[in-house]
Every structure is written in C-alpha cells, then in structure tokens.
Write a protein that holds these residues in place. Sequence first.
Motif, mmCIF file in Angstrom:
data_model
loop_
_atom_site.group_PDB
_atom_site.id
_atom_site.type_symbol
_atom_site.label_atom_id
_atom_site.label_comp_id
_atom_site.label_asym_id
_atom_site.label_seq_id
_atom_site.Cartn_x
_atom_site.Cartn_y
_atom_site.Cartn_z
ATOM 1 N N ALA A 192 35.808 64.607 86.322
ATOM 2 C CA ALA A 192 35.337 65.924 85.119
ATOM 3 C C ALA A 192 35.583 67.182 86.018
ATOM 4 O O ALA A 192 35.413 68.170 85.597
ATOM 5 C CB ALA A 192 34.366 65.613 83.633
ATOM 6 N N GLU A 193 34.093 66.736 87.146
ATOM 7 C CA GLU A 193 34.186 67.217 87.345
ATOM 8 C C GLU A 193 34.123 67.927 88.836
ATOM 9 O O GLU A 193 34.938 69.101 89.237
ATOM 10 C CB GLU A 193 32.100 67.064 88.596
ATOM 11 N N TRP A 194 35.423 67.085 89.093
ATOM 12 C CA TRP A 194 36.480 67.836 90.062
ATOM 13 C C TRP A 194 37.812 68.943 89.853
ATOM 14 O O TRP A 194 38.119 69.388 90.129
ATOM 15 C CB TRP A 194 37.257 66.685 89.888
ATOM 16 N N VAL A 195 37.654 68.810 88.368
ATOM 17 C CA VAL A 195 38.761 69.281 87.466
ATOM 18 C C VAL A 195 38.019 71.031 87.477
ATOM 19 O O VAL A 195 38.904 71.886 87.369
ATOM 20 C CB VAL A 195 39.441 68.960 85.985
ATOM 21 N N ARG A 196 36.781 70.257 86.874
ATOM 22 C CA ARG A 196 35.822 72.172 87.051
ATOM 23 C C ARG A 196 36.372 72.525 88.801
ATOM 24 O O ARG A 196 36.934 74.347 88.287
ATOM 25 C CB ARG A 196 34.905 71.773 86.905
ATOM 26 N N ALA A 197 35.942 72.362 89.312
ATOM 27 C CA ALA A 197 36.047 73.094 90.877
ATOM 28 C C ALA A 197 37.826 72.881 91.421
ATOM 29 O O ALA A 197 37.427 74.143 92.028
ATOM 30 C CB ALA A 197 35.843 71.730 92.038
ATOM 31 N N PRO A 249 33.099 83.350 86.428
ATOM 32 C CA PRO A 249 33.285 82.900 84.947
ATOM 33 C C PRO A 249 35.214 83.465 85.105
ATOM 34 O O PRO A 249 35.845 82.792 84.569
ATOM 35 C CB PRO A 249 33.028 83.372 83.565
ATOM 36 N N LEU A 250 35.337 84.536 85.323
ATOM 37 C CA LEU A 250 36.901 85.314 84.779
ATOM 38 C C LEU A 250 37.429 85.194 86.099
ATOM 39 O O LEU A 250 39.123 85.668 85.831
ATOM 40 C CB LEU A 250 36.516 86.878 84.706
ATOM 41 N N ASP A 251 37.151 84.528 87.190
ATOM 42 C CA ASP A 251 37.693 84.311 89.061
ATOM 43 C C ASP A 251 38.703 83.129 88.442
ATOM 44 O O ASP A 251 38.957 82.290 87.666
ATOM 45 C CB ASP A 251 37.362 84.275 89.831
ATOM 46 N N PRO A 252 39.570 83.505 89.189
ATOM 47 C CA PRO A 252 40.574 82.854 88.950
ATOM 48 C C PRO A 252 40.663 81.845 89.943
ATOM 49 O O PRO A 252 39.843 81.647 91.158
ATOM 50 C CB PRO A 252 42.271 83.069 88.993
ATOM 51 N N GLY A 253 40.740 80.085 89.702
ATOM 52 C CA GLY A 253 40.224 79.001 90.652
ATOM 53 C C GLY A 253 42.026 78.386 91.707
ATOM 54 O O GLY A 253 42.365 79.036 91.457
ATOM 55 N N LYS A 254 41.418 77.582 91.918
ATOM 56 C CA LYS A 254 42.979 76.723 92.192
ATOM 57 C C LYS A 254 43.923 76.745 92.384
ATOM 58 O O LYS A 254 44.957 76.508 92.512
ATOM 59 C CB LYS A 254 42.156 75.659 93.663
ATOM 60 N N ALA A 255 43.262 76.523 90.470
ATOM 61 C CA ALA A 255 45.005 75.775 90.085
ATOM 62 C C ALA A 255 44.579 76.377 88.600
ATOM 63 O O ALA A 255 43.192 76.890 88.448
ATOM 64 C CB ALA A 255 44.503 73.657 89.506
ATOM 65 N N ARG A 256 45.796 76.509 88.021
ATOM 66 C CA ARG A 256 46.106 77.158 86.907
ATOM 67 C C ARG A 256 45.876 75.890 85.471
ATOM 68 O O ARG A 256 45.970 76.347 84.071
ATOM 69 C CB ARG A 256 47.181 78.346 87.361
ATOM 70 N N ARG A 257 47.106 75.476 85.873
ATOM 71 C CA ARG A 257 47.859 74.226 84.416
ATOM 72 C C ARG A 257 47.082 73.128 85.691
ATOM 73 O O ARG A 257 48.075 72.347 86.977
ATOM 74 C CB ARG A 257 49.142 74.312 84.818
ATOM 75 N N VAL A 258 46.608 71.797 85.061
ATOM 76 C CA VAL A 258 46.533 70.631 85.204
ATOM 77 C C VAL A 258 46.988 69.698 84.075
ATOM 78 O O VAL A 258 46.807 70.212 83.015
ATOM 79 C CB VAL A 258 44.020 70.878 85.438
ATOM 80 N N ALA A 259 47.355 69.080 84.530
ATOM 81 C CA ALA A 259 47.625 67.472 83.622
ATOM 82 C C ALA A 259 46.084 66.515 82.898
ATOM 83 O O ALA A 259 45.931 66.520 84.366
ATOM 84 C CB ALA A 259 48.051 67.089 83.712
ATOM 85 N N LEU A 260 46.550 66.304 82.346
ATOM 86 C CA LEU A 260 45.681 65.180 81.912
ATOM 87 C C LEU A 260 45.789 63.519 81.239
ATOM 88 O O LEU A 260 45.940 64.431 80.120
ATOM 89 C CB LEU A 260 43.993 65.631 81.033
ATOM 90 N N VAL A 261 45.506 62.956 82.092
ATOM 91 C CA VAL A 261 47.222 62.150 81.325
ATOM 92 C C VAL A 261 46.055 60.991 81.243
ATOM 93 O O VAL A 261 44.929 60.550 82.570
ATOM 94 C CB VAL A 261 47.327 61.595 82.563
ATOM 95 N N ASP A 284 49.752 72.034 88.500
ATOM 96 C CA ASP A 284 48.610 72.634 90.250
ATOM 97 C C ASP A 284 47.983 70.820 89.969
ATOM 98 O O ASP A 284 47.819 70.459 91.570
ATOM 99 C CB ASP A 284 48.304 73.467 90.174
ATOM 100 N N ALA A 285 47.752 70.535 89.475
ATOM 101 C CA ALA A 285 46.302 69.120 89.338
ATOM 102 C C ALA A 285 46.670 68.153 88.043
ATOM 103 O O ALA A 285 47.321 68.799 87.207
ATOM 104 C CB ALA A 285 45.238 69.576 89.762
ATOM 105 N N ALA A 286 46.406 66.937 88.331
ATOM 106 C CA ALA A 286 46.074 65.622 87.488
ATOM 107 C C ALA A 286 45.200 65.596 87.756
ATOM 108 O O ALA A 286 44.787 64.408 89.080
ATOM 109 C CB ALA A 286 47.921 65.425 87.635
ATOM 110 N N TRP A 287 44.267 64.900 85.871
ATOM 111 C CA TRP A 287 43.063 63.949 86.547
ATOM 112 C C TRP A 287 44.614 62.911 85.604
ATOM 113 O O TRP A 287 44.285 62.666 83.961
ATOM 114 C CB TRP A 287 42.156 64.422 85.681
#
Length: 815
Positions: free
Chosen positions: A72-77, A84-96, A158-161
């Motif tokens: 969970a903390e890695w997805v946050r990172a 709060p409104l600044d973009p991060g490294k990933a915009r779309r994440v898959a939770l599988v 961009d990333a997946a957990w």
Amino acid sequence: MPPELKSGAAWLASATPESVEAFLDGLDDNALLALPWIFEFWALDHQLPPEGDWKSWVIMGGRGAGKTRAGAEWVRAQVEGARPLDPGKARRVALVGETFDQVRDVMVMGESGILACSPPDRRPDWEAGRRRLVWPNGATAQAFSAHEPEALRGPQFDAAWVDEMGCAAIDKGTNEPNKFLDPKSSESALPHYSDGRRDDYIQMQYLRAMTEYWGEAANNPISEYYGGPMVDMARAHVWAWDVRPYPQFPGLPEVWDDAANYARGHWISGRATAQPLAHVVGEICALAGVEVFDVSALHGVVRGYAMPGGITPRGALQSLSLIYGFDAVERDGELVFRMRDASVDAEVAPPLLALDGDDQSLETRRAPEAEIAGRVRLAYVEADGSFEARAVEAIFPDEENGPASASEAPLALTRAEGMRVVNRWLSEARVARDTAQFTLPPSMGWLGPGDVVLLQTEEGARRYRIDRMERAEAIRVEAVRVEPGIYEASEETDEVARIESFTPPVPVTPVFLDLPLLTGAEDAYAPHLAVTSSPWPGAAALYSALEDAGYALNAKVETQAAIGVIQTILSRAQSGLWDRGPSLRVKMLSGALESASEEGVLAGLNAMAIGDGSSDRWEVFQFRTAEPVEPGVWDVSLRLRGQAGSDALMPDAWPEGSVVVLLDGTPRQIEVSPSARNQARHYRVGPAGRGYDDPSHIHTVQAFAGIGLRPLSPCHLCAQSLGGDLRLSWVRRTRIGGDDWEALDVPLGEVSERYRVRVFEGQAIRREVVVSAPEWTYGAAERAEDGMIGAPSFEVAQVSDVFGPGLPARLTWTG
C-alpha cells in the motif's frame, strides 16, 4: 527522506530521551504533522523497495511481516506528488488479487490497505461501481481479479501491485481463497459455505488448477512486445511458504503461538511434497504393468506411503483402497478406480427383476450381529509431528469390552483422518450386515460390480452396491447395503501433532539387583534391573552376550526407576519390629517417595532395597513415613528391616553413599536361563533408540547367583548344655509361601530338608556336618576330638539342592 533517516524509528526507539526531545524540537509544525505518514521513517528494512532499476519486487514473509502495508505504501509513493494535487511518477495503477473481494477487503480497505495508510489530504476516493480508487491529483488505481485476466488488456498501466495466490487447507477454501482462520485477527472468517474442516486436498486442487490453467498457451499467450507469457508462472509465488522449519512448525506450539492455525491455514510447508491419490494409484498400476486404467475419479491427498517389502501391487492398492474408500472395477477392458459415495447408478423395482430357476427374484438377508466387529483399530504414521506410530479406535457403545479388529497402514495421516477412517469402517460393517441377491434381465447388463442400485424392498427403498455378478441367460447379482452418510466426513477435531523434545544420547545408570523372592511369583533365577538417567531417554535397552560381541536384546525398560543414595548412616536394627531409630535421609536421583499407612506397609507397600551397588548384596526394608526435606531429598522413618530374609545380610551400619532402589514394580527382571546361573556374561545398557555400539551404552560384566533360590537363614537358633554336650536347635524359615497364618508349618520350599552346621573357634572351622532335622548335638567327645579349648561359635544354614547353603544363622556359646 535522507538515507540516514530511513527506518529511523529503530534509531528513535533506542535513542536517549534527550536525543528524542532534540529531534522532535528540531522539526517545524508541518514536519511534525507529516512525520506519522512518512512510511520510510517507520518501515522495517524489508518493507522498503530495493534500490536501482527493477520491474518486479517480490515480498516474501509470514503473516504479520507487513507485506500488505509495504504494498500500500509503495502504491502511495508511485501516485503521490510533493503536494496533494501534484502529479506523481504513476498515473494508472493496477491492483491485482486472487479475487475482486480480496483486492477490495485487503488491499484497499484492509487495516493495512491504501485507505488506512493515506493522510487525510491525500486519501483517495473509492468508486465502488467502477472498482477503482481516485486520488486528489487525478491518479487512479483499478481493481482486478486474477480470474479475469482478459480485463487487464487495453489499459496502459504505469505500475501494478499484485497479491500472491493461495488457498487455505479448509473445506471449500476455493470459494474465498483469501479467507483464513486466526482467533487473534479481526479478519478471521470461514470461506463461503465452509464447514471448517481441514481439507488439504482442496488446497492441492486449487494450486493444480492455477498452474494447469496458466500453463495452457491458449490462456496465457506470449507477448509480442517482451517475448514472454502474459503471466510468468516461473515467477509465481504461493501464500504461504514459511521460513520456519517443518515439522518443528507446527509441531512446537510452545515456541510459535500460531501453530494451531496451521491445520486449516494457507501454509504449503509440509504439504508441497504430498501427492494426489490418483497419481499414487496410477504409479502403482504402472509398476504392475497395467497400461489401461482410469484414475480420474479418485480424490484425496497422500502425505506419505511406504510399500512394505514383499507386498504386491495388488496388496498396495488394497491398502490404499481400505483407507481412502475406493473401488477398482473393470469396464470394457479398462481398470477403473472410483470413490465410494453411494451415489445411485440405477433404480431397480421388482417388475424390472428377472425370475431365476426358483421363481424368486429378490432375496435379502441380515447377518447376525455377533459376526460384526464392534471395535476397529487403525495403526498409522502420525503426520505433521515426529512421524511416530499412532493408533486410533472406534467403538460402538455396546462393544466396549469386545474384541477389536486391528489393521495397520504404512500411511502418514493426521489423527482426524485416522478417526474418520475407523468411523467409516465401523459404519460400513454395520450397514453391510444387510445383503441382497437378485436377478437382472440382460437389458440391464450395463451395470457392473461397484455400481450402486436403488432397490425397492419390503422395508422400503434401499441402496445396494453390487459386489458380484454371474452372467448367463439372466444376470445373478450379489450386493451389500450402503448409505450415503457413511462416506461423508465426520466432524473430528484436528489436534496439533507435537514433536517430542530432543533427548540427547546420555548414558544411563543401571543397577542390577539379585533379590530374594518378594511375592513368590518372580523368576527365581533372574535378577532385577533398575535404570535411571537425566534426562530420561524414553526407554532403556539391555543387550547381553557371552562375549563382548554378538549382542542380542535381552530386555527393554520403559519406565525410569526411583534410585537414590543415603546421606546418613543406617545402623543395624532388629528385624520383625518397627525400627524407630533416627530418620534415614535419602537423596533421590530420580523418582519420588511417599508415606503409606501401617496396613499398607504390612501388605507390602514402600519396599526398598539398600546395598553397596553389587548385584547380590541387598537388604530389603520397608518404610511408613517419607517427609520431604528439600527438592529430591526425603527423611525416611518407621522402618521394617531385613525383609524377605535379607536380615542375614544386614551389616552393623550401611554407610553414607549406599544405593537405594524403590521396589515399586518399576525394576523389571531380565532374562537369565537356569543354565546361565553363576556364569559371567557381557551386558550393554543404554537408550533404547540407539544401537548397543553407541557411546551412550555402558558395558558391564555380571554373573548372577539366582538369589531367589537361596534358602533363608534359620531363626531362633539356641544352644542348651546337657551334661558335657551342647544341643543346638533352630526353626526353619521358607522362601516360598510362608505368609499363610492358618498352616501348622511353613512349606519346605526345597527338595529335601538339610542343614549345614559349622563349629568355629575364633575364625577357624573345627567341624562341619550336614543334618536333616532342625537340631544337632555337639558332644563332649567331639569337642575333645576337635581340640576345642575356648568357647565355640556355631553357624547353621539351610541347604538347597540347586543353590547350596543359604545365609547362616550365628550363635556364640558363652555358658
């Protein structure tokens, strides 16, 4: 986060109060508010992502290791920016996850999920209808189930957990693979429609289904971009392989509190080596040269099975058939195996039956109840523990004292499985009392042995399994009654199989006691063996041989004897009277002492042998009172000395350090043949679990006289002067059957009555005679012939044809 402050909580916990105060005072208000949400500061090392470039990060750990929090903390990172409104490294994440419910309940809304870990100004919203999280900065995380892999096509993530796959070994565990039982967890729950029984087979089938499904190319295509399968099963991980060694976990519940959760948990430790029953049966068929067989209908898991030497494949299959409850039948030239479940293959009403030569189409019988076993016992190898031999038994209430039908199976089973087997056997035996014979028309020739038919009988509709068929113009059938409930798993409580604590191979302390007969039922030739050790190895073995080679097992001692040493002197006392002298202090090396009533002592309780450690020099005494002084030390008082005729061996005093052995039935007699009496033999004594050549075994050479054969010393020896003669008289005692108070005299106990009389002057023997009556006269002429000048002394001993002279009674003439 500066590198030196990663996992800073460990530093903070070990710092001095002054350092902690200085650290907190150095933070401004915003930093102080943000500190609880900075995971890098609080995380353990294994919860932080690795350095460098990587595509997949796998976290392996047991329950409570913090895997969900780390994910969970890695997805946050990945999705959060500096504000709060600044973009991060990933915009779309898959939770599988395994299932959508698992993603929602654990990864998103769980106690360590994304929502619980996010600070208020960055917490995403959960859109249940679209199954996704939406952050204030516009980033999204979509929830997916591993059962719908095609849904992952299209979106460019961009990333997946991804959570690991796994299924608890519990009934219907595949309904909700993420569910587990743990009384200490708020998430403890049964899968849908589960009855809570342990079921290793459903876990095995789950893993087989997962690997076989993704192993099919049609289900797992190769990517044209990276040249690999969509799901790389070479990197698949199963929850949970535990780093704790099996079977120590779960066999040591005193070490690990969650050991009780193993039976119905996700662990594959100890289960990964199990085989499906179908594979084991198929392998045995292949060994037998059978090429055409069908095992697809077999269900069950085999944890371990040993084919004993000399057993045929048929015998091996029969052993498995009895335990797992399946039949082997022939169908169109194929050997078909299928489980017994009493499911109906055909309904047969009397109008469908053919008439045989006696015009009788259906005959039912019931065997006498006396022919049916009311107790069944199964010996097996205990799984999940020390793999020791265990036994379970099922008994009908009215057969508690009846004979048992016993079987042995070279199979590893849990106790619950063993109990289900014997309960099924017992139920099958009772139901199978009912048999049926009937005739089928050729049109029903498709039925065969093993099939179950529903027969309409006078008692109503009943199920019968076909056991035998004779085909001619009509089909003659013999069948036994079955019931579906027999094959439903009974509710047996799973018990954690414990591993016995390791006992090092320490030497034991043997004490050989060549004792007189205490009850008269002992072997008069054989000595007793008492053994102690610290720690006790569980059992001790005695090996014997004519020389120091070629040993054979002589005796096995299962129980540690109560052995000790005295710490005060035990002075001589009169036998036959209560010795009320000073207490005897005894330090027990093993065992404990306890007081007894006067009636109990007179009936034989609290007998103890005291001696110098040699095999044939023991006085037997009894005591009434044993008072504990300190741990392992007792004061023994109110004694009866010189019991069983051992008063003749009583010295003036037994010194400190003399050995005592409690004769409570634990010291057992060893095997010594009459021909081996007084012959020196070699003995080795040590832990029963180790060979006699192990350094833990003690070597000794012993020869035993067979003290049980030794006549007792005469009593009431006295001398009377008759003129110049001295007349000796005494009373005979017996070593056998001397406690009958109604008899006129005690039994002789020997082949003939003989006594050896010796006359001493000082230490010199002046005369020795053998007489056949309890009296003898030493005449004046004989005294002159012997040159007797001083006062004579006399010894009288009864003579045994086997043993020789026994212990003597002594008298010095002073008249």
